[in-house]
Motif scaffolding. Structure first.
Motif, PDB file in Angstrom:
ATOM      1  N   ALA A 125      71.230  52.899  36.238  1.00  0.00           N
ATOM      2  CA  ALA A 125      70.631  51.592  35.971  1.00  0.00           C
ATOM      3  C   ALA A 125      69.805  51.636  34.683  1.00  0.00           C
ATOM      4  O   ALA A 125      69.872  50.723  33.858  1.00  0.00           O
ATOM      5  CB  ALA A 125      69.771  51.155  37.150  1.00  0.00           C
ATOM      6  N   ILE A 126      69.077  52.717  34.495  1.00  0.00           N
ATOM      7  CA  ILE A 126      68.276  52.884  33.277  1.00  0.00           C
ATOM      8  C   ILE A 126      69.193  52.971  32.060  1.00  0.00           C
ATOM      9  O   ILE A 126      68.936  52.340  31.022  1.00  0.00           O
ATOM     10  CB  ILE A 126      67.363  54.120  33.394  1.00  0.00           C
ATOM     11  CG1 ILE A 126      66.234  53.828  34.388  1.00  0.00           C
ATOM     12  CG2 ILE A 126      66.805  54.533  32.033  1.00  0.00           C
ATOM     13  CD1 ILE A 126      65.393  55.036  34.768  1.00  0.00           C
ATOM     14  N   ASP A 127      70.289  53.716  32.167  1.00  0.00           N
ATOM     15  CA  ASP A 127      71.247  53.830  31.055  1.00  0.00           C
ATOM     16  C   ASP A 127      71.805  52.464  30.664  1.00  0.00           C
ATOM     17  O   ASP A 127      71.957  52.171  29.470  1.00  0.00           O
ATOM     18  CB  ASP A 127      72.400  54.770  31.417  1.00  0.00           C
ATOM     19  CG  ASP A 127      71.966  56.227  31.490  1.00  0.00           C
ATOM     20  OD1 ASP A 127      70.885  56.561  30.959  1.00  0.00           O
ATOM     21  OD2 ASP A 127      72.722  57.028  32.096  1.00  0.00           O
ATOM     22  N   GLN A 128      72.116  51.639  31.656  1.00  0.00           N
ATOM     23  CA  GLN A 128      72.652  50.306  31.357  1.00  0.00           C
ATOM     24  C   GLN A 128      71.588  49.435  30.677  1.00  0.00           C
ATOM     25  O   GLN A 128      71.904  48.666  29.772  1.00  0.00           O
ATOM     26  CB  GLN A 128      73.165  49.632  32.631  1.00  0.00           C
ATOM     27  CG  GLN A 128      74.350  50.322  33.267  1.00  0.00           C
ATOM     28  CD  GLN A 128      75.532  50.475  32.335  1.00  0.00           C
ATOM     29  OE1 GLN A 128      75.937  49.547  31.652  1.00  0.00           O
ATOM     30  NE2 GLN A 128      76.090  51.669  32.297  1.00  0.00           N
ATOM     31  N   CYS A 129      70.334  49.567  31.103  1.00  0.00           N
ATOM     32  CA  CYS A 129      69.249  48.826  30.442  1.00  0.00           C
ATOM     33  C   CYS A 129      69.128  49.242  28.983  1.00  0.00           C
ATOM     34  O   CYS A 129      68.915  48.405  28.101  1.00  0.00           O
ATOM     35  CB  CYS A 129      67.919  49.063  31.160  1.00  0.00           C
ATOM     36  SG  CYS A 129      67.709  48.131  32.671  1.00  0.00           S
ATOM     37  N   LEU A 130      69.266  50.540  28.739  1.00  0.00           N
ATOM     38  CA  LEU A 130      69.198  51.028  27.359  1.00  0.00           C
ATOM     39  C   LEU A 130      70.361  50.504  26.530  1.00  0.00           C
ATOM     40  O   LEU A 130      70.204  50.218  25.338  1.00  0.00           O
ATOM     41  CB  LEU A 130      69.141  52.555  27.348  1.00  0.00           C
ATOM     42  CG  LEU A 130      67.873  53.155  27.964  1.00  0.00           C
ATOM     43  CD1 LEU A 130      67.984  54.679  28.075  1.00  0.00           C
ATOM     44  CD2 LEU A 130      66.637  52.758  27.173  1.00  0.00           C
ATOM     45  N   LYS A 131      71.538  50.314  27.148  1.00  0.00           N
ATOM     46  CA  LYS A 131      72.683  49.706  26.445  1.00  0.00           C
ATOM     47  C   LYS A 131      72.371  48.258  26.071  1.00  0.00           C
ATOM     48  O   LYS A 131      72.731  47.801  24.990  1.00  0.00           O
ATOM     49  CB  LYS A 131      73.940  49.745  27.316  1.00  0.00           C
ATOM     50  CG  LYS A 131      74.632  51.073  27.354  1.00  0.00           C
ATOM     51  CD  LYS A 131      75.921  50.969  28.162  1.00  0.00           C
ATOM     52  CE  LYS A 131      76.585  52.311  28.312  1.00  0.00           C
ATOM     53  NZ  LYS A 131      77.813  52.227  29.132  1.00  0.00           N
ATOM     54  N   ILE A 132      71.703  47.574  26.990  1.00  0.00           N
ATOM     55  CA  ILE A 132      71.318  46.189  26.691  1.00  0.00           C
ATOM     56  C   ILE A 132      70.390  46.160  25.493  1.00  0.00           C
ATOM     57  O   ILE A 132      70.531  45.335  24.592  1.00  0.00           O
ATOM     58  CB  ILE A 132      70.647  45.527  27.920  1.00  0.00           C
ATOM     59  CG1 ILE A 132      71.676  45.330  29.031  1.00  0.00           C
ATOM     60  CG2 ILE A 132      69.996  44.198  27.539  1.00  0.00           C
ATOM     61  CD1 ILE A 132      71.083  44.863  30.354  1.00  0.00           C
ATOM     62  N   LEU A 133      69.437  47.105  25.455  1.00  0.00           N
ATOM     63  CA  LEU A 133      68.491  47.151  24.336  1.00  0.00           C
ATOM     64  C   LEU A 133      69.173  47.527  23.018  1.00  0.00           C
ATOM     65  O   LEU A 133      68.703  47.141  21.956  1.00  0.00           O
ATOM     66  CB  LEU A 133      67.339  48.108  24.640  1.00  0.00           C
ATOM     67  CG  LEU A 133      66.364  47.632  25.716  1.00  0.00           C
ATOM     68  CD1 LEU A 133      65.293  48.669  25.968  1.00  0.00           C
ATOM     69  CD2 LEU A 133      65.756  46.288  25.340  1.00  0.00           C
ATOM     70  N   LYS A 134      70.279  48.261  23.091  1.00  0.00           N
ATOM     71  CA  LYS A 134      71.038  48.547  21.864  1.00  0.00           C
ATOM     72  C   LYS A 134      71.675  47.273  21.331  1.00  0.00           C
ATOM     73  O   LYS A 134      71.794  47.093  20.125  1.00  0.00           O
ATOM     74  CB  LYS A 134      72.114  49.603  22.118  1.00  0.00           C
ATOM     75  CG  LYS A 134      71.570  51.000  22.198  1.00  0.00           C
ATOM     76  CD  LYS A 134      72.683  52.006  22.380  1.00  0.00           C
ATOM     77  CE  LYS A 134      72.103  53.404  22.517  1.00  0.00           C
ATOM     78  NZ  LYS A 134      73.142  54.400  22.782  1.00  0.00           N
ATOM     79  N   MET A 135      72.072  46.390  22.235  1.00  0.00           N
ATOM     80  CA  MET A 135      72.673  45.120  21.827  1.00  0.00           C
ATOM     81  C   MET A 135      71.611  44.108  21.394  1.00  0.00           C
ATOM     82  O   MET A 135      71.832  43.321  20.487  1.00  0.00           O
ATOM     83  CB  MET A 135      73.482  44.525  22.982  1.00  0.00           C
ATOM     84  CG  MET A 135      74.725  45.298  23.341  1.00  0.00           C
ATOM     85  SD  MET A 135      75.563  44.608  24.782  1.00  0.00           S
ATOM     86  CE  MET A 135      76.144  43.055  24.131  1.00  0.00           C
ATOM     87  N   ASP A 136      70.481  44.142  22.080  1.00  0.00           N
ATOM     88  CA  ASP A 136      69.399  43.182  21.832  1.00  0.00           C
ATOM     89  C   ASP A 136      68.073  43.911  22.045  1.00  0.00           C
ATOM     90  O   ASP A 136      67.592  44.004  23.179  1.00  0.00           O
ATOM     91  CB  ASP A 136      69.540  41.990  22.780  1.00  0.00           C
ATOM     92  CG  ASP A 136      68.408  40.990  22.660  1.00  0.00           C
ATOM     93  OD1 ASP A 136      67.606  41.072  21.711  1.00  0.00           O
ATOM     94  OD2 ASP A 136      68.324  40.106  23.544  1.00  0.00           O
ATOM     95  N   LYS A 137      67.496  44.426  20.965  1.00  0.00           N
ATOM     96  CA  LYS A 137      66.327  45.303  21.095  1.00  0.00           C
ATOM     97  C   LYS A 137      65.096  44.600  21.662  1.00  0.00           C
ATOM     98  O   LYS A 137      64.168  45.253  22.106  1.00  0.00           O
ATOM     99  CB  LYS A 137      65.992  45.956  19.757  1.00  0.00           C
ATOM    100  CG  LYS A 137      65.494  45.004  18.702  1.00  0.00           C
ATOM    101  CD  LYS A 137      65.147  45.731  17.425  1.00  0.00           C
ATOM    102  CE  LYS A 137      64.606  44.766  16.397  1.00  0.00           C
ATOM    103  NZ  LYS A 137      64.198  45.438  15.193  1.00  0.00           N
ATOM    104  N   ASN A 138      65.092  43.266  21.664  1.00  0.00           N
ATOM    105  CA  ASN A 138      63.950  42.517  22.182  1.00  0.00           C
ATOM    106  C   ASN A 138      64.259  41.837  23.513  1.00  0.00           C
ATOM    107  O   ASN A 138      63.615  40.848  23.864  1.00  0.00           O
ATOM    108  CB  ASN A 138      63.494  41.472  21.167  1.00  0.00           C
ATOM    109  CG  ASN A 138      62.956  42.106  19.910  1.00  0.00           C
ATOM    110  OD1 ASN A 138      62.354  43.177  19.954  1.00  0.00           O
ATOM    111  ND2 ASN A 138      63.199  41.470  18.784  1.00  0.00           N
ATOM    112  N   ASN A 139      65.197  42.352  24.247  1.00  0.00           N
ATOM    113  CA  ASN A 139      65.586  41.741  25.509  1.00  0.00           C
ATOM    114  C   ASN A 139      64.496  41.953  26.552  1.00  0.00           C
ATOM    115  O   ASN A 139      64.292  43.073  27.044  1.00  0.00           O
ATOM    116  CB  ASN A 139      66.926  42.321  25.984  1.00  0.00           C
ATOM    117  CG  ASN A 139      67.484  41.584  27.158  1.00  0.00           C
ATOM    118  OD1 ASN A 139      66.929  41.630  28.246  1.00  0.00           O
ATOM    119  ND2 ASN A 139      68.587  40.896  26.937  1.00  0.00           N
TER     120      ASN A 139
END
Length: 183
Positions: A125-139
């Motif tokens: 779950a943490i890895d997927q959150c980090l992927k989201i932040l790679k796409m949108d660093k201010n998510n």
């Protein structure tokens, strides 16, 4: 002879009229029905009728297999119905598609985070959150989930780090929340 030609022309025009009517008007009605079908499961979800929503979403997917939103909602219904493993399979299957918009990718990743969290796969779950932040660093959603997940995991320094980032993004400073994360 001329009556035969006129009869053939009349039959051709009637046939082409039916063809145009079917392809133009019937296809518009089909799109409208799919749109109407999509709003119905959303209403059913709001009122707590998961089984009916599930069946409606399956109908939509059978009629339009490119409806990514229906797949995402189907996975949500399955997760809320108590089967996060199946929801994760649904959501992972959609990620293989090439024509996803960035919004659809973000929504899929968010749902995969929730699926993994429900399965107690905190690291994934943490890895997927980090992927989201790679796409949108201010998510904000991903930042708040990382704060929550790292707290649950006992990683206080990482939780504090993401709390600081979240507060910078939201422009809301909460020294109490940061102080709770200091150890």
């Amino acid at each position: 002879m001329t009556t035969a030609i006129v009869s053939i022309l009349v039959l051709l025009s009637i046939g082409s009229g039916f063809y145009l009517y079917y392809n133009f008007f019937a296809s518009q009605g089909k799109e409208k029905n799919i749109r109407e079908l999509y709003t119905e499961p959303l209403d059913l979800l709001i009122t707590g009728h998961r089984k009916e929503a599930f069946h409606n979403l399956r109908t939509i997917i059978k009629a339009d297999s490119d409806n990514i939103k229906a797949y995402i909602k189907l996975g949500q219904v399955v997760r809320k119905g108590g089967n996060p493993a199946k929801a994760l399979r649904i959501h992972r299957g959609i990620t293989l598609r090439k024509n996803l918009t960035s919004y659809e990718r973000l929504e899929l990743l968010k749902n995969m985070v929730l699926d993994m969290y429900a399965l107690n796969k905190m690291g994934d779950a943490i890895d997927q959150c980090l992927k989201i932040l790679k796409m949108d660093k201010n998510n904000e959603w991903a930042l708040s989930k990382l704060v929550e997940f790292y707290q649950r995991d006992g990683s206080w320094s990482l939780s504090r780090e993401y709390m600081e980032k979240l507060q910078m993004v939201t422009a809301k400073s909460d020294t109490r929340a940061l102080a709770r994360l200091m150890l």
